[in-house]
Scaffold this motif. Sequence first.
Motif, PDB file in Angstrom:
ATOM      1  N   HIS A 177      40.720  -6.740  56.373  1.00 22.45           N
ATOM      2  CA  HIS A 177      40.843  -6.571  57.825  1.00 22.45           C
ATOM      3  C   HIS A 177      42.038  -7.379  58.317  1.00 22.45           C
ATOM      4  N   GLY A 178      42.795  -6.813  59.253  1.00 26.29           N
ATOM      5  CA  GLY A 178      43.950  -7.489  59.819  1.00 26.29           C
ATOM      6  C   GLY A 178      43.659  -7.995  61.222  1.00 26.29           C
ATOM      7  N   LEU A 179      44.127  -9.195  61.527  1.00 23.02           N
ATOM      8  CA  LEU A 179      43.940  -9.782  62.849  1.00 23.02           C
ATOM      9  C   LEU A 179      45.169 -10.607  63.203  1.00 23.02           C
ATOM     10  N   MET A 180      45.702 -10.382  64.399  1.00 18.10           N
ATOM     11  CA  MET A 180      46.782 -11.213  64.901  1.00 18.10           C
ATOM     12  C   MET A 180      46.298 -11.907  66.166  1.00 18.10           C
ATOM     13  N   VAL A 181      46.397 -13.230  66.183  1.00 21.09           N
ATOM     14  CA  VAL A 181      46.014 -14.025  67.348  1.00 21.09           C
ATOM     15  C   VAL A 181      47.181 -14.946  67.686  1.00 21.09           C
ATOM     16  N   ALA A 182      47.612 -14.906  68.939  1.00 19.30           N
ATOM     17  CA  ALA A 182      48.724 -15.753  69.382  1.00 19.30           C
ATOM     18  C   ALA A 182      48.381 -16.371  70.723  1.00 19.30           C
ATOM     19  N   SER A 183      48.994 -17.507  70.987  1.00 21.46           N
ATOM     20  CA  SER A 183      48.818 -18.198  72.265  1.00 21.46           C
ATOM     21  C   SER A 183      50.189 -18.655  72.753  1.00 21.46           C
ATOM     22  N   LEU A 184      50.503 -18.307  73.993  1.00 19.55           N
ATOM     23  CA  LEU A 184      51.726 -18.782  74.643  1.00 19.55           C
ATOM     24  C   LEU A 184      51.307 -19.703  75.776  1.00 19.55           C
ATOM     25  N   LYS A 185      51.579 -20.995  75.633  1.00 18.33           N
ATOM     26  CA  LYS A 185      51.202 -21.993  76.643  1.00 18.33           C
ATOM     27  C   LYS A 185      52.456 -22.478  77.350  1.00 18.33           C
ATOM     28  N   LEU A 186      52.593 -22.070  78.616  1.00 15.00           N
ATOM     29  CA  LEU A 186      53.699 -22.529  79.446  1.00 15.00           C
ATOM     30  C   LEU A 186      53.268 -23.764  80.213  1.00 15.00           C
ATOM     31  N   GLY A 243      55.559 -47.649  52.054  1.00 15.34           N
ATOM     32  CA  GLY A 243      55.921 -47.455  53.447  1.00 15.34           C
ATOM     33  C   GLY A 243      54.828 -47.790  54.433  1.00 15.34           C
ATOM     34  N   THR A 244      55.228 -47.997  55.674  1.00 12.50           N
ATOM     35  CA  THR A 244      54.313 -48.271  56.770  1.00 12.50           C
ATOM     36  C   THR A 244      54.775 -47.485  57.990  1.00 12.50           C
ATOM     37  N   GLY A 245      53.902 -47.389  58.991  1.00 13.60           N
ATOM     38  CA  GLY A 245      54.314 -46.720  60.206  1.00 13.60           C
ATOM     39  C   GLY A 245      53.135 -46.168  60.985  1.00 13.60           C
ATOM     40  N   ALA A 246      53.443 -45.442  62.054  1.00 10.97           N
ATOM     41  CA  ALA A 246      52.393 -44.884  62.905  1.00 10.97           C
ATOM     42  C   ALA A 246      52.912 -43.652  63.629  1.00 10.97           C
ATOM     43  N   ILE A 247      51.988 -42.767  63.950  1.00 16.90           N
ATOM     44  CA  ILE A 247      52.253 -41.600  64.784  1.00 16.90           C
ATOM     45  C   ILE A 247      51.308 -41.690  65.973  1.00 16.90           C
ATOM     46  N   THR A 248      51.855 -41.686  67.180  1.00  9.65           N
ATOM     47  CA  THR A 248      51.081 -41.906  68.397  1.00  9.65           C
ATOM     48  C   THR A 248      51.164 -40.689  69.307  1.00  9.65           C
ATOM     49  N   ILE A 249      50.026 -40.227  69.795  1.00 10.66           N
ATOM     50  CA  ILE A 249      49.977 -39.080  70.691  1.00 10.66           C
ATOM     51  C   ILE A 249      50.610 -39.442  72.034  1.00 10.66           C
ATOM     52  N   THR A 250      51.447 -38.545  72.558  1.00  9.55           N
ATOM     53  CA  THR A 250      52.063 -38.761  73.868  1.00  9.55           C
ATOM     54  C   THR A 250      51.664 -37.705  74.893  1.00  9.55           C
ATOM     55  N   THR A 251      51.469 -36.453  74.453  1.00 12.25           N
ATOM     56  CA  THR A 251      51.211 -35.364  75.396  1.00 12.25           C
ATOM     57  C   THR A 251      50.217 -34.378  74.807  1.00 12.25           C
ATOM     58  N   GLU A 252      49.182 -34.045  75.574  1.00 16.86           N
ATOM     59  CA  GLU A 252      48.265 -32.985  75.186  1.00 16.86           C
ATOM     60  C   GLU A 252      48.886 -31.650  75.607  1.00 16.86           C
ATOM     61  N   LEU A 253      49.061 -30.744  74.654  1.00 15.71           N
ATOM     62  CA  LEU A 253      49.665 -29.449  74.939  1.00 15.71           C
ATOM     63  C   LEU A 253      48.643 -28.352  75.160  1.00 15.71           C
ATOM     64  N   GLU A 254      47.684 -28.237  74.234  1.00 18.34           N
ATOM     65  CA  GLU A 254      46.733 -27.128  74.310  1.00 18.34           C
ATOM     66  C   GLU A 254      45.525 -27.398  73.429  1.00 18.34           C
ATOM     67  N   THR A 255      44.361 -27.052  73.919  1.00 14.00           N
ATOM     68  CA  THR A 255      43.150 -26.996  73.109  1.00 14.00           C
ATOM     69  C   THR A 255      42.803 -25.531  72.908  1.00 14.00           C
ATOM     70  N   PHE A 256      42.684 -25.115  71.655  1.00 12.40           N
ATOM     71  CA  PHE A 256      42.464 -23.710  71.338  1.00 12.40           C
ATOM     72  C   PHE A 256      41.206 -23.588  70.505  1.00 12.40           C
ATOM     73  N   LEU A 257      40.161 -23.043  71.108  1.00 11.85           N
ATOM     74  CA  LEU A 257      38.898 -22.811  70.413  1.00 11.85           C
ATOM     75  C   LEU A 257      38.805 -21.330  70.092  1.00 11.85           C
ATOM     76  N   ILE A 258      38.820 -21.004  68.811  1.00 12.65           N
ATOM     77  CA  ILE A 258      38.885 -19.599  68.409  1.00 12.65           C
ATOM     78  C   ILE A 258      37.699 -18.804  68.942  1.00 12.65           C
ATOM     79  N   LYS A 259      36.508 -19.403  68.940  1.00 11.30           N
ATOM     80  CA  LYS A 259      35.328 -18.661  69.391  1.00 11.30           C
ATOM     81  C   LYS A 259      35.442 -18.242  70.852  1.00 11.30           C
ATOM     82  N   ASP A 264      34.354 -20.767  63.936  1.00  9.83           N
ATOM     83  CA  ASP A 264      34.082 -22.172  64.225  1.00  9.83           C
ATOM     84  C   ASP A 264      35.266 -23.059  63.849  1.00  9.83           C
ATOM     85  N   ILE A 265      36.380 -22.819  64.504  1.00  6.50           N
ATOM     86  CA  ILE A 265      37.586 -23.620  64.272  1.00  6.50           C
ATOM     87  C   ILE A 265      38.128 -24.073  65.619  1.00  6.50           C
ATOM     88  N   SER A 266      38.331 -25.380  65.766  1.00  7.42           N
ATOM     89  CA  SER A 266      38.862 -25.967  66.998  1.00  7.42           C
ATOM     90  C   SER A 266      40.224 -26.581  66.698  1.00  7.42           C
TER      91      SER A 266
END
Length: 349
Positions: free
Chosen positions: A70-79, A271-287, A303-305
């Motif tokens: 089965h084929g499925l295309m799912v896309a999200s455009l968040k402006l 190595g050492t370091g960190a990645i820090t969240i700065t901006t929430e762009l989108e929450t996409f719940l497939i269901k 069931d994928i968030s």
Amino acid sequence: MVQLGRQSFLSIFALFSVCMPASAQPGSIAPILSDERGYAEYWEQQFYFDTGALLTSQFLITNLPISKHHGLMVASLKLPDEPAVIIKNGRGRDGWSFSKNEPKLAIFQHELEGAHPGYMLRLHNTAAEVDVLFNAKHELIELVPKDNDLSLPQITLYAPIVRSFARWRAGPEIGGPGPGGEWRLLGHGKGYGLHVIQRVPLARVLRRWVRVTPIESEGAFAPIIHHFETPSGGSRTEIILVPRFGAPEKLRDIVVRLDGAGGLTFDGGAGTGAITITTELETFLIKDQLSGIERLVAGLLADISRYRRLAKYKMNFDVENERYSISGTALLEEILIGKERKNRRRTRR
């Protein structure tokens, strides 16, 4: 509004290709079409544009209980500051096609075509039309091989870091004029394309997947990071340092931890370091994007968030006994597989 005709759009793609290396690699968008019960295969593309827009798309081929291949295309455009535009269509085996001569994968009116390093993505239904030209800046990277100790899906970055250019127009489903209407530019973007093949249901082998792709970088390398956690408590992290020129380097012997706010911290001899969240762009719940029947048919696939964000990174590491410091901005996505877990830090958009 900006008018941009097809010829002008394609001429930009020609400019993208100047000085890009030729590749003898075979086309990477040819489905294997396994008959295994747990088979699923998809090509996923994500782009963050200089206009602040985020576009994600997934071309999925899977074996469902009542529909093989089965084929499925799912896309999200968040402006920015606007609700996401969801573009999706599903078709049985006779409703999608693959042409190896182009090569091109088409599900309904949605198309992904090209071969390394140049690709074109076309999305088109009553919700919207989107055209994206994108070019891979580096050769493909095998992220997780077919046979691995955690039984993770086979994962290849067919376009590890890309530059892109895109346009879109709204369709009648969301109040737009549809074909014949003016195009809106999404602008120039950065992102990636990956290819996944799974042979068992994803929820059996994967609980969390964190992806980090650089979109702005300072220093000699740009980091690509994929962190996996399994339901049994196992984990694996791939840290790939991509130089401006030359072959990528893999970092070894680094401990990676989630920091509780969606980011990552690194520690270890290399190595050492960190990645820090700065901006929430989108929450996409497939269901939330599926009808009741579609949820029933999709089963555990529903069931994928997915939590998509911008982040800042800063890392120090050793390559061939030389110390490097890098920093920049990245597109970060946290994917949770299975029933959504309560977490106060997440806000839905």
